[in-house]
Design a protein around this motif. Structure first.
Motif, PDB file in Angstrom:
ATOM      1  N   ALA A 140      18.922  15.342  29.869  1.00  0.00           N
ATOM      2  CA  ALA A 140      20.133  15.017  29.687  1.00  0.00           C
ATOM      3  C   ALA A 140      20.943  14.467  30.843  1.00  0.00           C
ATOM      4  O   ALA A 140      21.993  13.486  30.733  1.00  0.00           O
ATOM      5  CB  ALA A 140      20.833  15.768  28.716  1.00  0.00           C
TER       6      ALA A 140
ATOM      7  N   ASP B 189      24.722  14.687  27.124  1.00  0.00           N
ATOM      8  CA  ASP B 189      23.510  14.184  26.386  1.00  0.00           C
ATOM      9  C   ASP B 189      23.410  12.725  26.737  1.00  0.00           C
ATOM     10  O   ASP B 189      24.310  12.039  26.956  1.00  0.00           O
ATOM     11  CB  ASP B 189      23.687  14.583  24.806  1.00  0.00           C
ATOM     12  CG  ASP B 189      22.291  14.152  24.154  1.00  0.00           C
ATOM     13  OD1 ASP B 189      21.390  13.874  24.821  1.00  0.00           O
ATOM     14  OD2 ASP B 189      22.193  13.942  23.037  1.00  0.00           O
ATOM     15  N   ARG B 190      22.273  12.183  27.112  1.00  0.00           N
ATOM     16  CA  ARG B 190      22.190  11.024  27.826  1.00  0.00           C
ATOM     17  C   ARG B 190      23.080  10.583  28.942  1.00  0.00           C
ATOM     18  O   ARG B 190      23.617   9.299  28.862  1.00  0.00           O
ATOM     19  CB  ARG B 190      22.003   9.797  26.523  1.00  0.00           C
ATOM     20  CG  ARG B 190      21.039  10.087  25.681  1.00  0.00           C
ATOM     21  CD  ARG B 190      20.755   8.959  24.517  1.00  0.00           C
ATOM     22  NE  ARG B 190      20.141   9.513  23.575  1.00  0.00           N
ATOM     23  CZ  ARG B 190      20.874   9.814  22.319  1.00  0.00           C
ATOM     24  NH1 ARG B 190      22.242   9.424  22.069  1.00  0.00           N
ATOM     25  NH2 ARG B 190      20.331  10.372  21.169  1.00  0.00           N
ATOM     26  N   GLY B 191      23.333  11.653  29.729  1.00  0.00           N
ATOM     27  CA  GLY B 191      24.322  11.029  30.882  1.00  0.00           C
ATOM     28  C   GLY B 191      25.723  11.007  30.580  1.00  0.00           C
ATOM     29  O   GLY B 191      26.444  10.739  31.363  1.00  0.00           O
ATOM     30  N   ARG B 192      26.004  11.393  29.341  1.00  0.00           N
ATOM     31  CA  ARG B 192      27.435  11.136  28.946  1.00  0.00           C
ATOM     32  C   ARG B 192      27.962  12.757  28.499  1.00  0.00           C
ATOM     33  O   ARG B 192      27.115  13.564  27.964  1.00  0.00           O
ATOM     34  CB  ARG B 192      27.760  10.264  28.021  1.00  0.00           C
ATOM     35  CG  ARG B 192      27.602   9.005  28.409  1.00  0.00           C
ATOM     36  CD  ARG B 192      27.620   8.102  27.048  1.00  0.00           C
ATOM     37  NE  ARG B 192      27.134   6.825  27.296  1.00  0.00           N
ATOM     38  CZ  ARG B 192      28.183   5.790  27.896  1.00  0.00           C
ATOM     39  NH1 ARG B 192      29.191   6.152  28.052  1.00  0.00           N
ATOM     40  NH2 ARG B 192      27.678   4.684  28.146  1.00  0.00           N
TER      41      ARG B 192
ATOM     42  N   HIS C 110      22.744  16.625  19.152  1.00  0.00           N
ATOM     43  CA  HIS C 110      22.307  16.501  20.415  1.00  0.00           C
ATOM     44  C   HIS C 110      21.127  17.438  20.729  1.00  0.00           C
ATOM     45  O   HIS C 110      20.871  18.217  21.898  1.00  0.00           O
ATOM     46  CB  HIS C 110      23.633  16.972  21.332  1.00  0.00           C
ATOM     47  CG  HIS C 110      24.631  16.128  21.122  1.00  0.00           C
ATOM     48  ND1 HIS C 110      24.661  14.578  21.633  1.00  0.00           N
ATOM     49  CD2 HIS C 110      25.796  16.084  20.609  1.00  0.00           C
ATOM     50  CE1 HIS C 110      25.759  14.142  21.479  1.00  0.00           C
ATOM     51  NE2 HIS C 110      26.525  14.955  20.748  1.00  0.00           N
TER      52      HIS C 110
ATOM     53  N   GLN D 138      16.623   4.087  37.086  1.00  0.00           N
ATOM     54  CA  GLN D 138      16.649   5.051  35.682  1.00  0.00           C
ATOM     55  C   GLN D 138      18.160   5.684  35.821  1.00  0.00           C
ATOM     56  O   GLN D 138      18.783   6.272  37.000  1.00  0.00           O
ATOM     57  CB  GLN D 138      15.783   6.184  35.838  1.00  0.00           C
ATOM     58  CG  GLN D 138      15.878   7.013  34.445  1.00  0.00           C
ATOM     59  CD  GLN D 138      14.881   8.103  34.691  1.00  0.00           C
ATOM     60  OE1 GLN D 138      14.299   8.307  35.706  1.00  0.00           O
ATOM     61  NE2 GLN D 138      15.423   9.050  33.757  1.00  0.00           N
TER      62      GLN D 138
END
Lengths: 240, 258
Positions: free
Chosen positions: A44, A210-213, A233, A20
């Protein structure tokens, strides 16, 4: 005046063992003396990012503390400089008494007996809980536990204080107590939260993950005024 | 949620409370050893032991009702283990009876042994209750550590004491959540649900363990536990230990030559 960069993160990506993906190409600098909020929806990657700050999770070379890469050889030094407070105080406080818990860090750092006692006293004073040394954690309220949890890392006199969700599970009074304590600290602070009320109160700078960025990084007032960005977000629909 | 803690009277003040945990630990162990090594049916000696422990309990000012109620909890467990002794011990038969084809008989020796075991375990448990209710758990752990008990075991005990109440809370919350959704149905289904709950509890504890470890590592933990020596061994402790050991020795000498 050029501010000294304490924590430097360059192009950090991280995946959990199950594949993941948690962080993608994150770059971020934390400067001495500032107070930064790391904000983002659930899942996130905020906590994963924070675990890189003191080397619990390591991606060699991408995270630097005071210009030195965080690696296996300097973990002890890194952990004495970056104080990480976990979200659930019941995980942070594991000793039979408050004293033992607050003294745990300094003792691992090899302080002498007098220094340990001094550090404990100082840390409990900073969070407004002097005289709680002999109490046991399971007799404390959530707000008290949260403050003691902060004292457990402040006792190591860290360069940066990193706190994961300091106001979760607290009633408004407990929350404002914590905000007051945090305001009173002079140490560099990184606060992970989605409590925008607190963020506005405490942090001039704000980073949205958000979403790893990194989705946004800038002035808190500007970002909070941008309702479109917040909504994109999952941070809008708050009464601010 | 509220729980009754085993050291709930430990913050009171008395002569016993003021003693160093190490001297209390040593005295308790000596007392239990003396009780265990006394031959069975030494009723007079048991009485003397009881007088000692009763005097100490009175000195400690812990409520008598609390101590006696706690001490009775252990009796069923002892009975469970010891109840068969009168049937197996050889000797003069006290009485016997028949169940179908079997003939069961109880012997005098066996009965005497049973009563002795009950008396001994009750005396021992009284001394342990006195120890734990006059010493805070934290200082008890410090005492054990100073007495060279392995660090790992002290840490295990300390974690157990810290987290057992959180675990019971978690179980209570799970039970409440289950009951509010009308837990019922066939017995087999009930059992499988309880099984699931136990599994969930295990996984949650395991994950908590990982988070606690992360919090420890974050504060520089490297596998060696370090603690400060903050105990104070005073003249009072020396007197107490000497007195207890002397009394125990006297009782045993008296028992030998009587």
């Amino acid at each position: 005046m050029i501010m000294q960069e304490l924590i430097t993160i360059e192009n950090l990506s991280f995946s959990y063992p199950d594949g993941q993906k948690a962080l993608t190409d994150v770059s971020l600098g934390i400067y001495k003396g500032e107070s930064v909020a790391i904000v983002g929806p659930n899942g996130a990657g905020k906590s994963t990012l924070v675990l890189h700050f003191n080397g619990i999770l390591r991606s060699n070379g991408h995270v630097k503390l005071l210009g030195k890469p965080v690696d296996d050889n300097n973990l002890r030094w890194v952990r004495s400089r970056v104080g990480l407070v976990f979200q659930n105080p019941d995980d942070q406080l594991f000793s039979p008494t408050v004293f033992d818990d607050v003294a745990f860090g300094p003792m691992n750092m090899g302080y002498s007996k007098a220094e340990v006692e001094q550090a404990v006293k100082m840390a409990l004073g900073l969070v407004g809980m002097p005289g709680f040394e002999k109490r046991s954690p399971h007799h404390l309220s959530v707000g008290e536990k949260k403050r003691i949890a902060m004292a457990t890392v402040l006792s190591m006199s860290p360069e940066v204080l990193v706190i994961d969700e300091p106001t979760s599970n607290l009633d408004p009074r407990g929350k404002w107590d914590i905000i007051e304590v945090l305001k009173g600290l002079s140490v560099t602070r990184v606060i992970v939260s989605h409590d925008l009320e607190m963020v506005r109160e405490l942090c001039p700078r704000m980073v949205i993950i958000d979403r790893g960025r990194v989705a946004a990084d800038g002035n808190t007032a500007d970002i909070l005024a941008d309702k479109k960005l917040l909504a994109a977000h999952g941070l809008a629909a708050c009464s601010l | 949620m509220k729980h009754s803690f085993i050291d709930q009277y430990s913050n009171r003040d008395s002569l016993i409370h003021r003693l160093d945990p190490r001297s209390k630990l040593v005295a308790t162990l000596a007392f239990i050893a003396a009780v265990a090594l006394t031959p069975s049916a030494g009723w007079l000696v048991y009485c003397l032991y009881f007088i000692i422990i009763a005097a100490l309990i009175l000195l400690s000012r812990v409520p008598l009702l609390y101590i006696s109620r706690r001490s009775l909890v252990i009796i069923p467990f002892v009975l469970l283990v010891a109840i068969f002794i009168p049937f197996f011990k050889e000797g003069e038969v006290a009485f016997g009876f028949n169940i179908w084809a079997w003939h069961l008989s109880l012997t005098h020796n066996g009965l005497q042994l049973l009563w002795s075991i009950l008396a001994k375990s009750w005396l021992s448990i009284l001394s342990l209750i006195l120890l734990t209710s006059t010493t805070g758990f934290a200082s008890l752990l410090k005492g054990l550590e100073q007495l060279r008990m392995p660090r790992v075991m002290v840490m295990l005990l300390s974690f157990m004491y810290r987290y057992i109440f959180l675990l019971t809370d978690e179980v209570m919350r799970m039970k409440q959540a289950r009951d509010s959704r009308n837990f019922g149905g066939k017995r087999l289904r009930q059992m499988s649900i309880v099984g699931n709950m136990i599994g969930t509890l295990f996984i949650r504890s395991y994950e908590r363990g990982e988070r606690v470890y992360a919090a420890m590592v974050s504060r520089g933990f490297d596998g060696h536990s370090r603690t400060l020596d903050r105990l104070h061994f005073s003249r009072l402790d020396t007197c107490f230990i000497t007195a207890i050991i002397l009394v125990l020795v006297c009782i045993n000498l008296f028992n030998l030559y009587y």
